[in-house]
Write an enzyme that holds these catalytic residues in place. Structure first.
Site, PDB file in Angstrom:
ATOM      1  N   GLY A 201     -36.317  10.807  20.718  1.00 51.37           N
ATOM      2  CA  GLY A 201     -36.358  12.200  20.299  1.00 51.37           C
ATOM      3  C   GLY A 201     -36.297  13.148  21.475  1.00 51.37           C
ATOM      4  O   GLY A 201     -36.239  12.727  22.635  1.00 51.37           O
TER       5      GLY A 201
ATOM      6  N   ASN B 236     -40.309  12.737  22.902  1.00 53.08           N
ATOM      7  CA  ASN B 236     -40.754  11.385  23.213  1.00 53.08           C
ATOM      8  C   ASN B 236     -39.734  10.353  22.760  1.00 53.08           C
ATOM      9  O   ASN B 236     -38.968  10.590  21.821  1.00 53.08           O
ATOM     10  CB  ASN B 236     -42.085  11.072  22.510  1.00 53.08           C
ATOM     11  CG  ASN B 236     -43.241  11.889  23.053  1.00 53.08           C
ATOM     12  OD1 ASN B 236     -43.493  11.893  24.254  1.00 53.08           O
ATOM     13  ND2 ASN B 236     -43.936  12.588  22.176  1.00 53.08           N
TER      14      ASN B 236
ATOM     15  N   ASP C 260     -32.377  11.361  13.542  1.00 53.99           N
ATOM     16  CA  ASP C 260     -33.724  11.229  12.983  1.00 53.99           C
ATOM     17  C   ASP C 260     -33.786  11.738  11.549  1.00 53.99           C
ATOM     18  O   ASP C 260     -34.471  11.153  10.689  1.00 53.99           O
ATOM     19  CB  ASP C 260     -34.745  11.948  13.861  1.00 53.99           C
ATOM     20  CG  ASP C 260     -34.385  13.403  14.146  1.00 53.99           C
ATOM     21  OD1 ASP C 260     -33.223  13.809  13.924  1.00 53.99           O
ATOM     22  OD2 ASP C 260     -35.276  14.144  14.622  1.00 53.99           O
ATOM     23  N   ARG C 261     -33.039  12.792  11.253  1.00 56.86           N
ATOM     24  CA  ARG C 261     -33.072  13.362   9.902  1.00 56.86           C
ATOM     25  C   ARG C 261     -32.388  12.449   8.891  1.00 56.86           C
ATOM     26  O   ARG C 261     -32.864  12.288   7.760  1.00 56.86           O
ATOM     27  CB  ARG C 261     -32.432  14.751   9.923  1.00 56.86           C
ATOM     28  CG  ARG C 261     -33.122  15.685  10.912  1.00 56.86           C
ATOM     29  CD  ARG C 261     -32.441  17.031  11.025  1.00 56.86           C
ATOM     30  NE  ARG C 261     -32.748  17.865   9.878  1.00 56.86           N
ATOM     31  CZ  ARG C 261     -32.294  19.112   9.738  1.00 56.86           C
ATOM     32  NH1 ARG C 261     -31.491  19.630  10.668  1.00 56.86           N
ATOM     33  NH2 ARG C 261     -32.614  19.825   8.675  1.00 56.86           N
TER      34      ARG C 261
ATOM     35  N   ASP D 245     -40.520  16.963   8.717  1.00 57.72           N
ATOM     36  CA  ASP D 245     -40.771  16.199   9.942  1.00 57.72           C
ATOM     37  C   ASP D 245     -41.313  17.138  11.009  1.00 57.72           C
ATOM     38  O   ASP D 245     -40.633  18.067  11.443  1.00 57.72           O
ATOM     39  CB  ASP D 245     -39.483  15.535  10.416  1.00 57.72           C
ATOM     40  CG  ASP D 245     -39.717  14.533  11.546  1.00 57.72           C
ATOM     41  OD1 ASP D 245     -40.802  14.557  12.163  1.00 57.72           O
ATOM     42  OD2 ASP D 245     -38.812  13.724  11.810  1.00 57.72           O
TER      43      ASP D 245
END
Length: 262
Positions: A8, A11, A110-111, A130
């Site tokens: 991400g 992180n 990520d989505r 999120d």
């Protein structure tokens, strides 16, 4: 065992999974300049602390919203674990869901991973929130299609901007207040109220508008590092799934095995 890597903006999360179950997880600050050798030294020590050698890892999948980080993660997988990594959204690990938006290629990995994992666990129409560097609201319809959403500044990003721009404001910890009062008696209390209750109001207001636009019953799912922060005072969440992105990577890896030529 599968090593799932979620890179991400803030992180990089590494998770070790066995039969879809997370056995261990670690995180390190995202730095695209971090070399494969640096990752390896850090990761091998953590594996050893959990009682694993590097030979325990026989597969790697990477999902990233930081393109510059991918090369060194690829080298890490090949050089230190002896496997070619599966990359989420590419080759045998194509998403496999309909990205029903104007620019599908711009949707963050990520989505999409959250959408895949959420649809696998929950039926019907979904809103996935999120809490990461940005706070994202994603709509997944009853068929599993990704329909779009909202991007808002993350809570830590908002606080950093406030502290940076106002010389006399102190840095405070993000936490749920002790009570529901919205009239602060100290500067720190007033800042916490503004950040915390401001976010509650934003979340509840945006979810209400999204539900009205969807026009059908909706399940609201929370994920990310701060997923549990707002649950204390707001009934907006129907489920909290802290490892949704990692679970999406694990599901996508299983699909990629089926898609790969034998």
């Amino acid at each position: 065992m599968l090593l799932a890597v979620d890179a991400g903006n803030t992180n990089v999360v590494f998770a070790l999974l066995e039969d879809g179950v997370i056995r261990a997880r670690w995180r390190i600050a995202t730095d695209p300049r971090r070399t494969a050798d640096e990752y390896a030294v850090w990761l091998h020590q953590l594996l050893a602390l959990e009682g694993y050698g590097r030979d325990a890892v026989d597969a790697v999948i990477v999902g990233t919203v930081v393109p510059r980080a991918l090369h060194n993660l690829d080298v890490l997988a090949r050089k230190y674990f002896g496997v070619a990594p599966v990359v989420a959204g590419q080759g045998s690990a194509e998403w496999g869901i309909d990205l029903d938006v104007a620019e599908p290629r711009t949707v963050g990995a990520d989505r999409v991973l959250n959408a895949i994992a959420a649809h696998a666990v929950h039926s019907g129409d979904l809103i996935v929130i999120d809490f990461g560097t940005a706070t994202t609201f994603d709509v997944v319809d009853y068929s599993g299609a990704y329909k779009g959403g909202i991007i808002a500044p993350g809570i830590n990003l908002s606080l950093d901007a406030l502290v940076t721009a106002a010389a006399k404001l102190p840095r405070i910890a993000i936490e749920a207040p002790d009570d529901t009062s919205v009239i602060g008696r100290t500067t720190e209390d007033q800042m916490l109220i503004g950040i915390y209750w401001g976010y509650v109001a934003m979340i509840e207001g945006l979810v209400a508008r999204m539900k009205a636009e969807i026009g059908r019953p909706v399940t609201v799912i929370s994920t990310g590092g701060l997923a549990t922060l707002f649950d204390r005072y707001s009934p907006i969440f129907d489920a909290i799934e802290p490892d949704l992105t990692i679970q999406g990577l694990a599901l996508l890896y299983e699909r990629s095995k089926s898609a790969s030529p034998s």
